[in-house]
Design a protein around this motif. Structure first.
Motif, PDB file in Angstrom:
ATOM      1  N   GLY A 454      -5.083  94.090  12.052  1.00  0.00           N
ATOM      2  CA  GLY A 454      -4.567  92.845  12.594  1.00  0.00           C
ATOM      3  C   GLY A 454      -4.427  91.763  11.533  1.00  0.00           C
ATOM      4  O   GLY A 454      -3.555  90.888  11.632  1.00  0.00           O
ATOM      5  N   TYR A 455      -5.256  91.849  10.500  1.00  0.00           N
ATOM      6  CA  TYR A 455      -5.172  90.891   9.396  1.00  0.00           C
ATOM      7  C   TYR A 455      -4.210  91.375   8.306  1.00  0.00           C
ATOM      8  O   TYR A 455      -3.376  90.615   7.826  1.00  0.00           O
ATOM      9  N   THR A 456      -4.323  92.639   7.918  1.00  0.00           N
ATOM     10  CA  THR A 456      -3.494  93.140   6.824  1.00  0.00           C
ATOM     11  C   THR A 456      -2.016  93.218   7.198  1.00  0.00           C
ATOM     12  O   THR A 456      -1.140  93.088   6.334  1.00  0.00           O
ATOM     13  N   ILE A 459       0.437  90.524   6.142  1.00  0.00           N
ATOM     14  CA  ILE A 459       1.027  90.511   4.800  1.00  0.00           C
ATOM     15  C   ILE A 459       1.826  91.799   4.555  1.00  0.00           C
ATOM     16  O   ILE A 459       2.090  92.183   3.421  1.00  0.00           O
ATOM     17  N   GLY A 460       2.139  92.495   5.660  1.00  0.00           N
ATOM     18  CA  GLY A 460       2.985  93.675   5.558  1.00  0.00           C
ATOM     19  C   GLY A 460       2.259  94.956   5.188  1.00  0.00           C
ATOM     20  O   GLY A 460       2.900  95.939   4.822  1.00  0.00           O
TER      21      GLY A 460
END
Length: 592
Positions: A454-456, A459-460
């Motif tokens: 969900g975080y990574t 940034i694609g």
């Protein structure tokens, strides 16, 4: 001068820590000489089994609360023997909910298509994927009993039997309307595949099976030798770091305290009814647990009992509550880091049924000896000592039921599968147990990976269900190595799935559909693999409270368990028959 000494000291500590990590990592990676290798369950083993007749007893439960919310519960006691063929045909459901809803519902988690499984009791097991068509001619008989309680809950027992060859696929509980509480019953001709490419059943994962898996979701390690070596080392470090927090007395206690810090109301008795669906009568739950807390804390007499560990390495401790004049006892297995007081509040359910209650603490928890939790591997032998202790207290008429939640459910299942089990044990009740430790770890691993994704993904960077530098298969293997290094057994040796394949005791399997820690599909896998001729599966749908929360619906919980135990006591699980053919699948197991 002092500054230089302090700096030098810090450098020595850092270097020592680094070397210790490397050495431990090396030991973990290279420690591949396992004891009892043949005891591990493999994902490639194939067996063939033949079938005889099978008998099914179906219980239908309906309830209405003060808000006039209708609900229905369909559960099955399934008397079966093994069956196998090469073609799988759908089974047909022949029942209705109290609201009359008969709508199709999705299912998940079909049998593995690449991993051989066998049909045990008409169910998918880790040994073969074959299943067979069923045929039966019907006549039915009905036993009805009504229990007077605040929810006006009526319980009807409808018995059925079937001819040879019935087969189930593992599927999830139905979607139900939480407003009306109706439980859809379907004519199911197919189920949705919940496996990824390679076909590994996520609820039947084993360490040895992981090594031979072709499923990229399971076999995540790289084929590049250099990268593979690097991730093996980082996975070993992660396993060495996490292991103490999972299994050691101090580490698990610290982790439990941290969880409580994050969720201060975790052991607040008010939480048992704060968000409970109306169909489960939260008003009754509130009154029950308010009384139960006062009963356990201030009223009932509690004794401390001890027995030696089966291997002589220490003593197990337990809290015992004797019910006056009763020779029936519930042995209540402790969950991972479950507080004794919490177990005490829940124990009133069984005390009110007329049972003595023994609450043993597993190795490495509370007042029992031991520095590590063994996930039932060593506890199951200790339970034999507990059963013998109870039999001594209650005399020749002693009757014992093994019960547990979460880790305790697997303790109960593993104890019930022992060859030297005393004859006083009559049944097992497994509430939200895990099928295998690797399956549980996979569920937790993917949950963490998805959260990280969900975080990574912002940034694609899509992780595709993996954690960077810690592939699931290498992490599992290294965690298994660490466990073997410290405790001398493999994770596959502590398996609920193996236990149910070796126990013929009447068994009630319970889970909640909103459990995000141990998915209810693992309970279904246990049910499907069970060789018991008298087994029942009950999945509570809707909002119950998450992991180990079925007891929050205390009215339905009490009634359901009482019905099961009454059936065991009266021998109805083996003597009540009819020829009305009903599906033995998860659709009938959805509770409302």
């Amino acid at each position: 001068m002092e500054i230089n000494r302090s700096t030098a000291c810090r450098k020595v500590i850092l270097i020592t820590s680094f070397l210790a990590t490397l050495i431990l990592g090396f030991l973990v990676v290279t420690d591949h000489t396992y004891a009892d290798v043949q005891s591990q369950t493999t994902c490639s083993e194939t067996t063939s089994q033949s079938s005889s007749s099978e008998q099914t007893i179906v219980f239908k439960e309906s309830a209405s609360n003060s808000d006039n919310v209708d609900s229905s519960t369909d559960t099955t006691l399934n008397n079966t023997s093994d069956s196998q063929s090469n073609n799988q045909n759908a089974t047909t459901s022949n029942q209705s909910s109290t609201s009359g809803a008969t709508t199709p519902a999705p299912s998940e988690n079909t049998a593995d298509t690449s991993q051989p499984t066998s049909s045990v009791n008409g169910s998918s097991t880790p040994e073969s994927t074959s299943s067979s068509s069923e045929s039966a001619n019907a006549s039915s008989s009905t036993n009805e009993s009504q229990v007077n309680n605040p929810s006006s809950q009526d319980v009807t027992g409808t018995a059925s039997s079937k001819d040879q060859g019935q087969t189930n696929t593992d599927s999830t509980s139905n979607d139900v309307d939480s407003t009306t509480g109706s439980s859809p019953v379907t004519d199911q001709s197919s189920s949705t595949d919940n496996t990824t490419t390679g076909g590994t059943d996520k609820d039947q994962i084993t360490v040895t099976g992981t090594n031979s898996s072709t499923d990229p979701a399971i076999k995540q390690s790289s084929s590049n030798p250099l990268l593979n070596w690097l991730t093996n080392m980082t996975s070993a470090g992660a396993a060495a770091l996490i292991y103490p927090f999972i299994t050691s007395r101090q580490g698990s206690h610290l982790l439990s305290e941290f969880r409580t810090l994050l969720s201060p109301t975790r052991y607040n008795i008010d939480q048992t009814w704060s968000d409970l669906d109306q169909k489960y009568n939260p008003g009754y739950t509130k009154q029950f647990y308010t009384d139960a807390q006062n009963w356990y804390d201030n009223e009932v007499k509690k004794e401390t009992l001890t027995v030696p560990f089966a291997d002589g390495s220490g003593n197990a401790s337990a809290t015992y509550i004797a019910h006056p004049g009763s020779s029936k006892t519930i042995i209540y297995g402790q969950g991972w880091t479950t507080e004794p007081e919490w177990m005490g509040y829940i124990s009133k359910i069984f005390y009110d049924m007329g049972y003595n209650v023994l609450m043993p603490y597993t190795r490495g928890q509370n007042s029992s000896d031991g520095e590590f939790l063994t996930f039932g591997y060593k506890d199951k032998a200790d339970w034999i000592n507990w059963i013998n202790k109870i039999d001594q207290l209650n005399g020749p008429n002693s009757e014992v039921v093994l019960y547990g939640q979460s880790l305790g459910a697997d303790d109960a299942l593993e104890a019930g599968a022992q060859k030297n089990l005393p004859s006083s044990v009559k049944a097992v009740i497994a509430d939200c147990g895990y099928s295998t430790i690797p399956s549980l770890l996979y569920s937790l691993y993917t949950g963490a990976a998805n959260k990280l994704n969900g975080y990574t993904s912002k940034i694609g960077w899509n992780l595709n269900g993996s954690i960077p530098l810690v592939p699931y298969d290498q992490f599992l293997n290294n965690l298994n190595n660490v466990n073997h290094l410290f405790q001398g057994f493999n994770l596959d040796d502590a398996s609920g799935l193996t236990a149910v394949q070796n126990s013929t005791l009447p068994t009630l399997f319970i889970a909640t559909a909103d459990d995000t820690f141990i998915p209810d599909s693992e309970t279904k896998a246990l049910y499907n693999a069970s060789i018991s001729k008298d087994k029942q599966l009950w999945i509570l749908d809707g909002n119950v409270g998450g992991h180990a929360s079925a007891n929050n619906a205390v009215l339905a919980y009490t009634q359901h368990i009482q019905d099961f135990l009454n059936a065991v006591d009266n021998g109805q699980t083996s003597s009540t028959t009819s020829t009305n053919q009903l599906t033995v699948d998860d659709n009938q197991a959805v509770a409302a």
